[in-house]
Design a protein around this motif. Sequence first.
Motif, PDB file in Angstrom:
ATOM      1  N   VAL A 139     -12.497   2.461 -13.716  1.00 33.52           N
ATOM      2  CA  VAL A 139     -13.328   1.309 -13.330  1.00 33.52           C
ATOM      3  C   VAL A 139     -12.958   0.764 -11.954  1.00 33.52           C
ATOM      4  O   VAL A 139     -13.670  -0.056 -11.397  1.00 33.52           O
ATOM      5  CB  VAL A 139     -13.260   0.150 -14.352  1.00 33.52           C
ATOM      6  CG1 VAL A 139     -13.780   0.587 -15.709  1.00 33.52           C
ATOM      7  CG2 VAL A 139     -11.856  -0.436 -14.472  1.00 33.52           C
ATOM      8  N   ASP A 140     -11.806   1.179 -11.420  1.00 36.90           N
ATOM      9  CA  ASP A 140     -11.354   0.540 -10.189  1.00 36.90           C
ATOM     10  C   ASP A 140     -10.681   1.496  -9.203  1.00 36.90           C
ATOM     11  O   ASP A 140     -11.258   1.891  -8.185  1.00 36.90           O
ATOM     12  CB  ASP A 140     -10.410  -0.626 -10.546  1.00 36.90           C
ATOM     13  CG  ASP A 140      -9.961  -1.434  -9.352  1.00 36.90           C
ATOM     14  OD1 ASP A 140     -10.529  -1.234  -8.264  1.00 36.90           O
ATOM     15  OD2 ASP A 140      -9.056  -2.267  -9.492  1.00 36.90           O
ATOM     16  N   SER A 141      -9.441   1.928  -9.517  1.00 38.31           N
ATOM     17  CA  SER A 141      -8.615   2.478  -8.435  1.00 38.31           C
ATOM     18  C   SER A 141      -9.014   3.850  -7.917  1.00 38.31           C
ATOM     19  O   SER A 141      -8.639   4.212  -6.802  1.00 38.31           O
ATOM     20  CB  SER A 141      -7.137   2.486  -8.863  1.00 38.31           C
ATOM     21  OG  SER A 141      -6.970   3.225 -10.039  1.00 38.31           O
ATOM     22  N   GLY A 145     -10.854   4.652  -2.064  1.00 41.79           N
ATOM     23  CA  GLY A 145      -9.968   5.289  -1.079  1.00 41.79           C
ATOM     24  C   GLY A 145      -8.661   4.585  -0.780  1.00 41.79           C
ATOM     25  O   GLY A 145      -7.952   4.999   0.136  1.00 41.79           O
ATOM     26  N   LYS A 146      -8.311   3.542  -1.563  1.00 38.00           N
ATOM     27  CA  LYS A 146      -6.997   2.920  -1.288  1.00 38.00           C
ATOM     28  C   LYS A 146      -5.901   3.782  -1.904  1.00 38.00           C
ATOM     29  O   LYS A 146      -6.023   4.223  -3.047  1.00 38.00           O
ATOM     30  CB  LYS A 146      -6.919   1.519  -1.894  1.00 38.00           C
ATOM     31  CG  LYS A 146      -7.560   0.459  -1.035  1.00 38.00           C
ATOM     32  CD  LYS A 146      -7.230  -0.905  -1.598  1.00 38.00           C
ATOM     33  CE  LYS A 146      -7.897  -1.998  -0.801  1.00 38.00           C
ATOM     34  NZ  LYS A 146      -7.698  -3.324  -1.405  1.00 38.00           N
ATOM     35  N   THR A 147      -4.832   3.990  -1.156  1.00 39.03           N
ATOM     36  CA  THR A 147      -3.679   4.714  -1.693  1.00 39.03           C
ATOM     37  C   THR A 147      -2.451   3.869  -1.376  1.00 39.03           C
ATOM     38  O   THR A 147      -2.511   2.981  -0.534  1.00 39.03           O
ATOM     39  CB  THR A 147      -3.496   6.096  -1.026  1.00 39.03           C
ATOM     40  OG1 THR A 147      -2.801   5.924   0.213  1.00 39.03           O
ATOM     41  CG2 THR A 147      -4.818   6.810  -0.764  1.00 39.03           C
ATOM     42  N   ILE A 229     -20.542  -1.920  -8.935  1.00 38.00           N
ATOM     43  CA  ILE A 229     -20.058  -3.117  -8.229  1.00 38.00           C
ATOM     44  C   ILE A 229     -19.078  -2.719  -7.129  1.00 38.00           C
ATOM     45  O   ILE A 229     -19.193  -3.113  -5.969  1.00 38.00           O
ATOM     46  CB  ILE A 229     -19.368  -4.090  -9.228  1.00 38.00           C
ATOM     47  CG1 ILE A 229     -20.398  -4.663 -10.198  1.00 38.00           C
ATOM     48  CG2 ILE A 229     -18.624  -5.209  -8.485  1.00 38.00           C
ATOM     49  CD1 ILE A 229     -19.798  -5.396 -11.390  1.00 38.00           C
ATOM     50  N   LYS A 230     -18.105  -1.895  -7.513  1.00 35.14           N
ATOM     51  CA  LYS A 230     -17.047  -1.561  -6.554  1.00 35.14           C
ATOM     52  C   LYS A 230     -17.600  -0.756  -5.393  1.00 35.14           C
ATOM     53  O   LYS A 230     -17.270  -1.012  -4.228  1.00 35.14           O
ATOM     54  CB  LYS A 230     -15.936  -0.790  -7.279  1.00 35.14           C
ATOM     55  CG  LYS A 230     -14.859  -0.325  -6.333  1.00 35.14           C
ATOM     56  CD  LYS A 230     -13.505  -0.783  -6.667  1.00 35.14           C
ATOM     57  CE  LYS A 230     -12.544  -0.462  -5.535  1.00 35.14           C
ATOM     58  NZ  LYS A 230     -11.227  -0.111  -5.977  1.00 35.14           N
ATOM     59  N   SER A 231     -18.456   0.237  -5.691  1.00 35.69           N
ATOM     60  CA  SER A 231     -18.925   1.086  -4.587  1.00 35.69           C
ATOM     61  C   SER A 231     -19.798   0.286  -3.616  1.00 35.69           C
ATOM     62  O   SER A 231     -19.771   0.536  -2.410  1.00 35.69           O
ATOM     63  CB  SER A 231     -19.616   2.347  -5.095  1.00 35.69           C
ATOM     64  OG  SER A 231     -20.659   2.010  -5.949  1.00 35.69           O
ATOM     65  N   ASN A 243     -15.726  -8.646   2.880  1.00 32.02           N
ATOM     66  CA  ASN A 243     -15.967  -8.904   1.448  1.00 32.02           C
ATOM     67  C   ASN A 243     -15.112  -8.096   0.468  1.00 32.02           C
ATOM     68  O   ASN A 243     -14.960  -8.500  -0.682  1.00 32.02           O
ATOM     69  CB  ASN A 243     -17.447  -8.651   1.124  1.00 32.02           C
ATOM     70  CG  ASN A 243     -18.309  -9.787   1.597  1.00 32.02           C
ATOM     71  OD1 ASN A 243     -17.978 -10.446   2.578  1.00 32.02           O
ATOM     72  ND2 ASN A 243     -19.405 -10.044   0.913  1.00 32.02           N
ATOM     73  N   ARG A 244     -14.561  -6.962   0.887  1.00 34.26           N
ATOM     74  CA  ARG A 244     -13.754  -6.181  -0.076  1.00 34.26           C
ATOM     75  C   ARG A 244     -12.555  -6.991  -0.581  1.00 34.26           C
ATOM     76  O   ARG A 244     -12.063  -6.759  -1.686  1.00 34.26           O
ATOM     77  CB  ARG A 244     -13.296  -4.854   0.561  1.00 34.26           C
ATOM     78  CG  ARG A 244     -12.587  -3.960  -0.441  1.00 34.26           C
ATOM     79  CD  ARG A 244     -12.389  -2.535   0.029  1.00 34.26           C
ATOM     80  NE  ARG A 244     -11.644  -1.778  -0.962  1.00 34.26           N
ATOM     81  CZ  ARG A 244     -11.429  -0.478  -0.914  1.00 34.26           C
ATOM     82  NH1 ARG A 244     -11.914   0.230   0.096  1.00 34.26           N
ATOM     83  NH2 ARG A 244     -10.730   0.125  -1.858  1.00 34.26           N
ATOM     84  N   VAL A 245     -12.136  -7.951   0.240  1.00 31.42           N
ATOM     85  CA  VAL A 245     -10.995  -8.787  -0.162  1.00 31.42           C
ATOM     86  C   VAL A 245     -11.276  -9.515  -1.492  1.00 31.42           C
ATOM     87  O   VAL A 245     -10.362  -9.860  -2.239  1.00 31.42           O
ATOM     88  CB  VAL A 245     -10.641  -9.770   0.985  1.00 31.42           C
ATOM     89  CG1 VAL A 245     -11.634 -10.918   1.073  1.00 31.42           C
ATOM     90  CG2 VAL A 245      -9.238 -10.293   0.841  1.00 31.42           C
ATOM     91  N   LEU A 246     -12.587  -9.701  -1.791  1.00 34.75           N
ATOM     92  CA  LEU A 246     -12.959 -10.415  -3.021  1.00 34.75           C
ATOM     93  C   LEU A 246     -12.501  -9.677  -4.273  1.00 34.75           C
ATOM     94  O   LEU A 246     -12.395 -10.266  -5.353  1.00 34.75           O
ATOM     95  CB  LEU A 246     -14.488 -10.609  -3.073  1.00 34.75           C
ATOM     96  CG  LEU A 246     -15.065 -11.446  -1.921  1.00 34.75           C
ATOM     97  CD1 LEU A 246     -16.571 -11.267  -1.824  1.00 34.75           C
ATOM     98  CD2 LEU A 246     -14.709 -12.927  -2.115  1.00 34.75           C
ATOM     99  N   LEU A 247     -12.220  -8.378  -4.130  1.00 31.52           N
ATOM    100  CA  LEU A 247     -11.737  -7.588  -5.269  1.00 31.52           C
ATOM    101  C   LEU A 247     -10.296  -7.943  -5.639  1.00 31.52           C
ATOM    102  O   LEU A 247      -9.750  -7.393  -6.582  1.00 31.52           O
ATOM    103  CB  LEU A 247     -11.820  -6.086  -4.949  1.00 31.52           C
ATOM    104  CG  LEU A 247     -13.232  -5.507  -4.823  1.00 31.52           C
ATOM    105  CD1 LEU A 247     -13.187  -4.095  -4.264  1.00 31.52           C
ATOM    106  CD2 LEU A 247     -13.926  -5.504  -6.183  1.00 31.52           C
ATOM    107  N   ASN A 248      -9.700  -8.820  -4.858  1.00 39.25           N
ATOM    108  CA  ASN A 248      -8.300  -9.178  -5.129  1.00 39.25           C
ATOM    109  C   ASN A 248      -8.151 -10.402  -6.022  1.00 39.25           C
ATOM    110  O   ASN A 248      -7.042 -10.923  -6.179  1.00 39.25           O
ATOM    111  CB  ASN A 248      -7.558  -9.426  -3.810  1.00 39.25           C
ATOM    112  CG  ASN A 248      -7.372  -8.137  -3.043  1.00 39.25           C
ATOM    113  OD1 ASN A 248      -6.738  -7.217  -3.530  1.00 39.25           O
ATOM    114  ND2 ASN A 248      -7.952  -8.050  -1.863  1.00 39.25           N
TER     115      ASN A 248
END
Length: 367
Positions: A139-141, A145-147, A229-231, A243-248
């Motif tokens: 659902v998330d990681s 592309g975050k590693t 949502i994530k993509s 806006n990606r910061v909102l995932l935090n």
Amino acid sequence: MKNTKIQVSLKQELDSSYTISIGESISCEIASFVSQVNPSSLAIITDSNLVSSAESLANEFEKEEINTSLISFPAGESSKTLATLESVLEQMLSHKLDRKSCVVAFGGGVTGDLAGFAASVFMRGISVVQVPTSLLAMVDSSVGGKTGVDFKQGKNLAGSFLQPKAVFADVSYLKTLPYSEIKNGLAESVKHAVMFDSSLFSMIRNNSSQFNLFDANIFSELVEKNCIIKSALVEKDEFENSNRVLLNYGHTVGHAIESLTGYSKVSHGEAVAIGMAVEGRIAVEKGFFSEADLNLQNSLLKSLDFSLKLPKISRTSLVESMKSDKKSTGGNIKIVFPEKIGKYSPESLSNSSIVSEKEILSALQVF
Ligand code: GLY
């Protein structure tokens, strides 16, 4: 000698689009996808719990005549370190991977982050295909592309961005996953729901007693809704400049809890759930989120079996640890927060996201 300036023009138009395939028993599609990528060789990177499933996958690759090696490391968040990364890179070298090789990251969030990091630095970068086997990774990681790896100072403090060539989320892998692991993915799903999608919130609420029983349709729907949502966020802001910061949401406090408890005593899901309860409380005290919506959020988390109890850690060290969060700049702690269930607060993207130590300690009084 006269001074000179030379311009190095590096404007790049890269298409790193990829497909997320979601469903039951879809892992048979992976080998044919990888054979189209046509790597010189392939390494499946996995953890010690998944070696036998990884061997079955390796057989599929061998059938496609892809030269495949298997690399494993001890399971658990405490393996997400530079030392494990070094050992994985050493193994990639000893298996004679080269610049045209490909990595298959086969496992949960730790594997995806570690194997993705290894692929991104091996010979300055090779391809990775993400094959998540936990709900958290599905659902998330695995998407975006975050590693990275953890340090005692904080989580994911070194890492890179490497978008996968494809993601294959085969929900059959969830069949044998204990509910304690499923909860890690549910915490991230509640985060997505609270910040972006009230219909996902209702879906989780309507099925809250079902997630400890395997139902392929329910899990496929859950993974699909989260990946949409994530993509959408990643498409607009791949490198987290806006806006990606909102995932935090929930993660500033959550990561501090994980780091202060040594990445083993409190699961990521538990830490993020407590994080959302604390950060939601801060948002209420700042006047951006209502008490009623905070109660709805916390009731849903409790119905999923999250305790929402702060572990025994000193509150001042929690605040200190939050200062090491990646979002903190110049010692200012930042959090993002919802406005109502299903909608983030636009104030999260303004200076209102800066929270004082006093505001955090005041919110912590009810924990
Ligand atoms: N898990 C948050 C992100 O990928 O941005």
